[in-house]
Each structure stands twice: as structure tokens, then as C-alpha cells.
Design an enzyme around this catalytic site. Structure first.
Site, mmCIF file in Angstrom:
data_model
loop_
_atom_site.group_PDB
_atom_site.id
_atom_site.type_symbol
_atom_site.label_atom_id
_atom_site.label_comp_id
_atom_site.label_asym_id
_atom_site.label_seq_id
_atom_site.Cartn_x
_atom_site.Cartn_y
_atom_site.Cartn_z
ATOM 1 N N ARG A 49 -0.339 -1.404 10.280
ATOM 2 C CA ARG A 49 1.045 -1.733 9.974
ATOM 3 C C ARG A 49 1.728 -2.298 11.220
ATOM 4 O O ARG A 49 1.284 -2.082 12.355
ATOM 5 C CB ARG A 49 1.811 -0.495 9.504
ATOM 6 C CG ARG A 49 1.235 0.167 8.251
ATOM 7 C CD ARG A 49 2.015 1.427 7.915
ATOM 8 N NE ARG A 49 1.552 2.077 6.694
ATOM 9 C CZ ARG A 49 0.638 3.041 6.663
ATOM 10 N NH1 ARG A 49 0.090 3.489 7.795
ATOM 11 N NH2 ARG A 49 0.276 3.580 5.509
ATOM 12 N N LYS A 104 2.074 6.812 9.205
ATOM 13 C CA LYS A 104 3.248 7.505 8.685
ATOM 14 C C LYS A 104 3.123 9.000 8.924
ATOM 15 O O LYS A 104 2.050 9.579 8.813
ATOM 16 C CB LYS A 104 3.399 7.209 7.191
ATOM 17 C CG LYS A 104 3.766 5.752 6.898
ATOM 18 C CD LYS A 104 3.985 5.524 5.420
ATOM 19 C CE LYS A 104 4.422 4.082 5.145
ATOM 20 N NZ LYS A 104 4.641 3.841 3.712
ATOM 21 N N HIS A 114 2.914 -7.663 7.089
ATOM 22 C CA HIS A 114 2.401 -6.908 5.945
ATOM 23 C C HIS A 114 1.518 -7.780 5.061
ATOM 24 O O HIS A 114 0.611 -7.270 4.388
ATOM 25 C CB HIS A 114 3.551 -6.314 5.131
ATOM 26 C CG HIS A 114 3.223 -4.972 4.552
ATOM 27 N ND1 HIS A 114 3.056 -3.842 5.325
ATOM 28 C CD2 HIS A 114 2.982 -4.572 3.280
ATOM 29 C CE1 HIS A 114 2.752 -2.811 4.554
ATOM 30 N NE2 HIS A 114 2.683 -3.230 3.299
ATOM 31 N N ARG A 166 -1.825 -7.416 6.385
ATOM 32 C CA ARG A 166 -2.396 -6.132 5.951
ATOM 33 C C ARG A 166 -2.948 -6.268 4.520
ATOM 34 O O ARG A 166 -4.044 -5.798 4.217
ATOM 35 C CB ARG A 166 -1.313 -5.055 6.023
ATOM 36 C CG ARG A 166 -1.736 -3.646 5.579
ATOM 37 C CD ARG A 166 -0.618 -2.678 5.952
ATOM 38 N NE ARG A 166 -0.692 -1.412 5.250
ATOM 39 C CZ ARG A 166 -1.401 -0.361 5.658
ATOM 40 N NH1 ARG A 166 -2.135 -0.450 6.754
ATOM 41 N NH2 ARG A 166 -1.381 0.777 4.981
ATOM 42 N N HIS A 194 -3.668 5.159 3.640
ATOM 43 C CA HIS A 194 -2.899 5.533 2.454
ATOM 44 C C HIS A 194 -3.079 7.018 2.154
ATOM 45 O O HIS A 194 -4.168 7.566 2.323
ATOM 46 C CB HIS A 194 -3.362 4.729 1.232
ATOM 47 C CG HIS A 194 -2.863 3.314 1.231
ATOM 48 N ND1 HIS A 194 -3.412 2.319 0.458
ATOM 49 C CD2 HIS A 194 -1.838 2.732 1.913
ATOM 50 C CE1 HIS A 194 -2.761 1.187 0.669
ATOM 51 N NE2 HIS A 194 -1.802 1.415 1.541
ATOM 52 N N TYR A 202 -4.661 -3.452 -4.942
ATOM 53 C CA TYR A 202 -5.473 -4.574 -4.479
ATOM 54 C C TYR A 202 -6.554 -4.959 -5.492
ATOM 55 O O TYR A 202 -7.055 -6.085 -5.465
ATOM 56 C CB TYR A 202 -6.105 -4.254 -3.126
ATOM 57 C CG TYR A 202 -5.072 -4.052 -2.051
ATOM 58 C CD1 TYR A 202 -4.313 -5.126 -1.576
ATOM 59 C CD2 TYR A 202 -4.801 -2.791 -1.538
ATOM 60 C CE1 TYR A 202 -3.332 -4.949 -0.624
ATOM 61 C CE2 TYR A 202 -3.822 -2.605 -0.575
ATOM 62 C CZ TYR A 202 -3.090 -3.680 -0.125
ATOM 63 O OH TYR A 202 -2.106 -3.497 0.813
#
Length: 290
Positions: free
Chosen positions: A145, A169, A236, A239, A262, A271
Site C-alpha cells: 500500500r 493496517k 492503489h 496494487r 488482507h 480480483y
């Protein structure tokens, strides 16, 4: 109660600075609405109809449904915190429902276009060009990211093992592999990087200061503009490109999930839609009865 809530996100939930800023913006907008519409300056005393009224007002203003849903999510987290801390008895967000939104397939750059990007002559031969190439190759070659790229430090590189350590995150750590060519590029960059006493950040601007999000966004837009006509030209998108190209070449979905950091597989499954669309296109072009 907004400030204690933001501190809770920072110190207990270990949320990213970007996440905290988003919550702050949304809650301050809500607070201003309460003051203007109901002369109420304390969100913790707001009643359910007041929350619904704010949502309706945003809909009438034509705000994007996904943006409204984000603000609803901010309210839910905030009032969930207030309930947990026993500042309120009931949760006023229970009457709120998320708005329906159209699911967009993630935009990505075609493989041939990415090959063009890394051909000779695209990046200048000086340190700035080398740094720019590292930025682009890291985003495309590791799928990290924007926030993760900006926060990379020299100590996060393990070039002999061809891996980088990333803090995603909620400060969740993961190890991401990189190609031999990218490891060599990083080695070349670190040898030329000016030693700075005040920062261990990996990537530096032309004035030897730590890079920042807008700096990276401008660089990505500049270089992608040379190889693609996509309207979106952001970190992004690179990514998305990383994940889509992995999937198209047969990578396991669970492996891609781990590489992207994730929390659950549902976030990665988007995806597969790009791959299905590609298969449909191939079928229509090649099958006699398509």
C-alpha cells in the site's frame, strides 16, 4: 468524546494515521451538522433520528453512496466505543442501513504496458530516476500500500533473503518476497542513498527528506501516464495490477491474500472477477459458438 475516541483508535486499536484522520473528518462533519440543525454540540447525546437525518441530507446533496457508507461506518464505530465505555445506554446507529452501491472491478494496467514502463530510457540515470524506479517497482513488484511504502525503513530490507518487512493496517507485520532484479535495484539504491542522521526512512525526496503520500502519487501518475490511458493512475492501481497479474498467471488466491495483507479472503476475491472477465473475452473471441 471525539478526542478520546481518536486516542482509543491510535493507542488501543493501533489504527493507521490515515484511518484516524478519516474518522476525525467524518465525525467533525457530523458534529457540525448536529450543531447547525439541532443546536447539539455533543454527538454522544444525539438520538437515532438525528443520525438518519444526517444520512438523508448527504443523499440529497448527491454525495457518493460509498462515501456515505464510510461515514455510517465511522458512526457505528464511534457509538460502539461509547457503548463499550458505558457513556451511552443504547446504540443509535442500529436504525441505519448501508446504501446500495455498484461494485466496480478494480482497475489494473495490462502486462505489456508494465513491460513498457520498465524499458530503458523511461527513468533518468541520476539518483532521482533510480529512486523513482524503486518506487514504481516496489508498488508493482510487491503490491504494498501507499502508506506501507512511505513508512518503509532501511532495516525493513532483507536483500540476501529477497524480502521486505511491511507494517500494514493496525500495524500488522508481514514479510513480502521481491524478485531478484528488484532486490538488486534496492541494493543499488541503498548504496547511492545519502546517509541521513535524522531519518531511517528508505525512500527520500530530491532534498533528502522522507517521501510523503502526495509525492508518490504524483510520481505514479507521471509514469503511468506514459504507458496507459486508464483514468485512474494511483499507487492503489499498481496494487490491483500486482494482484491481477499474479492471479492471471495461476497464483493461489490464499497466497495473494497473504501477500496483500488482507484480513479475510473476501477482500481478495474481487480480483477473480477481472480474471473471469478475461476468460469470457477469450471465449467470445475464440469459440465457434460464442
Amino acid at each position: 468524546m471525539i478526542t478520546p475516541f481518536l486516542e482509543f483508535l491510535q493507542f488501543e486499536k493501533r489504527a493507521s494515521a490515515h484511518t484516524i484522520k478519516s474518522y476525525q473528518t467524518d465525525l467533525e462533519q457530523f458534529q457540525k451538522y448536529l450543531l447547525f440543525q439541532y443546536e447539539c454540540n455533543e454527538p454522544e447525546t444525539a438520538k437515532a433520528p438525528m443520525l438518519r437525518s444526517w444520512v438523508v441530507s448527504m443523499m440529497e446533496e448527491g454525495l457518493n453512496p460509498s462515501s456515505i457508507n464510510r461515514k455510517i461506518a465511522a458512526l457505528r464505530t464511534f457509538y460502539g466505543y461509547l457503548r463499550k465505555k458505558k457513556h451511552i445506554d443504547s446504540d443509535p446507529t442500529k436504525i441505519l442501513s448501508a446504501l446500495k452501491t455498484r461494485k466496480k472491478l478494480p482497475a489494473f494496467v495490462e502486462e505489456k504496458s508494465m513491460e513498457l514502463l520498465f524499458e530503458e530510457g523511461v527513468f533518468s540515470e541520476d539518483f532521482s530516476g533510480l529512486r523513482d524506479r524503486v518506487i514504481m517497482e516496489l508498488l508493482y513488484g510487491s503490491g504494498i500500500r501507499l502508506s506501507e511504502l512511505v513508512e518503509l525503513e532501511l532495516k525493513d530490507l532483507n536483500l540476501p533473503a529477497r524480502t521486505i518487512r511491511v507494517f500494514g493496517k493496525r500495524a500488522k507485520e508481514r514479510i513480502v518476497p521481491v524478485s531478484t532484479s528488484l532486490a538488486q535495484l534496492l541494493h543499488k539504491y541503498t548504496e547511492q542513498r545519502a546517509p541521513e542522521e535524522d531519518t531511517d526512512v528508505l525512500l527520500l525526496t530530491d532534498s533528502n527528506k522522507a517521501i510523503y503520500p502526495v509525492f508518490v502519487q504524483r510520481k505514479v501518475k507521471q509514469y503511468l501516464s506514459a504507458v496507459t490511458t486508464l483514468s485512474q493512475k494511483s499507487p492503489h492501481v499498481l496494487r490491483h495490477t500486482y494482484a491481477t497479474h499474479l492471479l492471471n498467471r495461476g497464483a493461489d488466491l490464499n497466497a495473494i491474500k497473504e501477500l496483500l495483507g488482507h484480513a479475510n479472503l473476501a477482500a481478495t476475491q474481487i480480483y477473480t472477477h477481472n480474471s473471469i472477465e478475461k476468460l469470457k473475452k477469450t471465449h467470445q473471441q475464440a469459440h465457434p459458438k460464442a
